[in-house]
Write a protein that holds these residues in place. Sequence first.
Motif, mmCIF file in Angstrom:
data_model
loop_
_atom_site.group_PDB
_atom_site.id
_atom_site.type_symbol
_atom_site.label_atom_id
_atom_site.label_comp_id
_atom_site.label_asym_id
_atom_site.label_seq_id
_atom_site.Cartn_x
_atom_site.Cartn_y
_atom_site.Cartn_z
ATOM 1 N N GLY A 293 47.031 44.362 54.972
ATOM 2 C CA GLY A 293 45.679 44.891 55.010
ATOM 3 C C GLY A 293 45.258 45.307 56.400
ATOM 4 N N SER A 294 44.356 46.281 56.435
ATOM 5 C CA SER A 294 43.782 46.747 57.692
ATOM 6 C C SER A 294 42.276 46.813 57.551
ATOM 7 N N SER A 295 41.552 46.235 58.496
ATOM 8 C CA SER A 295 40.089 46.260 58.520
ATOM 9 C C SER A 295 39.509 45.666 57.227
ATOM 10 N N SER A 296 38.766 46.432 56.447
ATOM 11 C CA SER A 296 38.218 45.881 55.205
ATOM 12 C C SER A 296 39.331 45.435 54.263
ATOM 13 N N GLY A 297 40.485 46.098 54.323
ATOM 14 C CA GLY A 297 41.633 45.695 53.517
ATOM 15 C C GLY A 297 42.184 44.353 53.946
ATOM 16 N N ALA A 298 42.128 44.058 55.259
ATOM 17 C CA ALA A 298 42.567 42.759 55.760
ATOM 18 C C ALA A 298 41.608 41.668 55.314
ATOM 19 N N PHE A 299 40.325 41.978 55.304
ATOM 20 C CA PHE A 299 39.301 41.022 54.878
ATOM 21 C C PHE A 299 39.536 40.594 53.435
ATOM 22 N N VAL A 300 39.612 41.572 52.550
ATOM 23 C CA VAL A 300 39.784 41.284 51.125
ATOM 24 C C VAL A 300 41.181 40.723 50.846
ATOM 25 N N GLY A 301 42.192 41.333 51.452
ATOM 26 C CA GLY A 301 43.561 40.879 51.232
ATOM 27 C C GLY A 301 43.786 39.459 51.697
ATOM 28 N N GLY A 302 43.186 39.096 52.831
ATOM 29 C CA GLY A 302 43.342 37.746 53.338
ATOM 30 C C GLY A 302 42.728 36.712 52.402
ATOM 31 N N LEU A 303 41.535 36.999 51.891
ATOM 32 C CA LEU A 303 40.890 36.074 50.967
ATOM 33 C C LEU A 303 41.688 35.944 49.678
ATOM 34 N N PHE A 304 42.200 37.072 49.183
ATOM 35 C CA PHE A 304 42.990 37.042 47.952
ATOM 36 C C PHE A 304 44.278 36.245 48.148
ATOM 37 N N ALA A 305 44.983 36.511 49.251
ATOM 38 C CA ALA A 305 46.239 35.805 49.523
ATOM 39 C C ALA A 305 46.008 34.308 49.699
ATOM 40 N N SER A 306 44.787 33.936 50.074
ATOM 41 C CA SER A 306 44.447 32.526 50.256
ATOM 42 C C SER A 306 44.160 31.821 48.942
ATOM 43 N N GLY A 307 44.080 32.596 47.850
ATOM 44 C CA GLY A 307 43.874 31.978 46.549
ATOM 45 C C GLY A 307 42.510 32.210 45.943
ATOM 46 N N ILE A 308 41.680 33.058 46.561
ATOM 47 C CA ILE A 308 40.348 33.334 46.027
ATOM 48 C C ILE A 308 40.427 34.507 45.057
ATOM 49 N N ALA A 309 39.864 34.346 43.873
ATOM 50 C CA ALA A 309 39.920 35.380 42.836
ATOM 51 C C ALA A 309 39.098 36.599 43.242
ATOM 52 N N PRO A 310 39.510 37.803 42.806
ATOM 53 C CA PRO A 310 38.784 39.030 43.167
ATOM 54 C C PRO A 310 37.300 38.986 42.830
ATOM 55 N N GLY A 311 36.949 38.422 41.678
ATOM 56 C CA GLY A 311 35.545 38.343 41.308
ATOM 57 C C GLY A 311 34.744 37.492 42.270
ATOM 58 N N ARG A 312 35.341 36.410 42.726
ATOM 59 C CA ARG A 312 34.676 35.532 43.698
ATOM 60 C C ARG A 312 34.550 36.230 45.046
ATOM 61 N N ILE A 313 35.554 36.996 45.440
ATOM 62 C CA ILE A 313 35.479 37.767 46.681
ATOM 63 C C ILE A 313 34.313 38.747 46.610
ATOM 64 N N HIS A 314 34.201 39.437 45.495
ATOM 65 C CA HIS A 314 33.119 40.395 45.275
ATOM 66 C C HIS A 314 31.760 39.714 45.395
ATOM 67 N N GLU A 315 31.604 38.558 44.793
ATOM 68 C CA GLU A 315 30.337 37.826 44.857
ATOM 69 C C GLU A 315 30.019 37.398 46.284
ATOM 70 N N ALA A 316 31.018 36.926 46.997
ATOM 71 C CA ALA A 316 30.794 36.467 48.372
ATOM 72 C C ALA A 316 30.355 37.615 49.266
ATOM 73 N N MET A 317 30.972 38.779 49.089
ATOM 74 C CA MET A 317 30.639 39.920 49.933
ATOM 75 C C MET A 317 29.277 40.510 49.607
ATOM 76 N N ALA A 318 28.807 40.312 48.383
ATOM 77 C CA ALA A 318 27.501 40.827 47.986
ATOM 78 C C ALA A 318 26.370 39.855 48.323
ATOM 79 N N SER A 319 26.699 38.696 48.872
ATOM 80 C CA SER A 319 25.707 37.666 49.130
ATOM 81 C C SER A 319 24.858 37.979 50.356
ATOM 82 N N ARG A 320 23.694 37.353 50.401
ATOM 83 C CA ARG A 320 22.817 37.502 51.558
ATOM 84 C C ARG A 320 23.465 36.913 52.805
ATOM 85 N N ALA A 321 24.237 35.848 52.632
ATOM 86 C CA ALA A 321 24.915 35.222 53.769
ATOM 87 C C ALA A 321 25.871 36.204 54.444
#
Length: 304
Positions: A42-70
Amino acid sequence: MSVRSPGLALSLSASRLGFHVHAGFLAGLTDDLGIRPGFLAGSSSGAFVGGLFASGIAPGRIHEAMASRAMRRCFWEWRGPLRGVGMALGLPGFTGMLTGWKLKAFLRGLVGDQRIEDCPDAELTISVTNLTEGHPEILRSGDMIDAILASCSVPILFRTVASRSAHLWDGAIADSSPLYHLADDSRVTSVLVHAVAHERRGLGAPPKPWTISRALGEAHQIVSDRLLAISVECALLKGRRVTVLTSIIPRFRFSEKGSAEVLYAAGRDTVLRHRAEIFGLLGESKATRPLDPLTFGTSPVGDT
């Protein structure tokens, strides 16, 4: 249930607003097609999402985390405007408005002290730009959060990241779609590249004033497209099967209401539209690709 494909490598490209699109693409790949890549770059935003996925976080959970106010709060630091003044004056040490400490803490809350080489769901590599040594670099080990932060450090917005006596910056500067190192790996038989591009105004559309942001964005996209085309040609020459799929997305403002769902659906839709190409990539026959890969496999939002 998804099954890991050990010889399949997935490359997630850099893109403004590409976070949700990549998460949707991964959801389509794993949840809808049941395919899980053995390698992930991954590169840039791809590294962000790819890293979370490779760590075991499901795509739906990644989507929710990125859409959060935090997540949105990570892009505001009260000293940012002052650092902007420092950059305008050319003061030493002022290379960006944000230090990234909020983003780093946010990611720590999701994956803790995860290391790149220990990711359980895919063999992860992250693209960064090494300013000190003057070349793009692929990180294969070390603290994953630090690597993601460096790869996502958009110039001017984020300052450079100091790591091992080197200053690192956005992976998108020199390697938007990390692919070269995958082609050199004998364990990799097939490479799937997911790129994200923004809708371009047609010749008949009303003229839109040029801004510095638009000019830099278009210039960077042209360079990135050309580098990807060269990378694909090199991978094919080395005997790898390659498919490039591009999600074409609208031009939203960051955190615009409703944009996260549209972008997530766009990434997933790209997979569903091109399931035949994806399954073909995992087969025995090699597919030929045009010189400009972004003319192949595009999936515009709203196209029926």
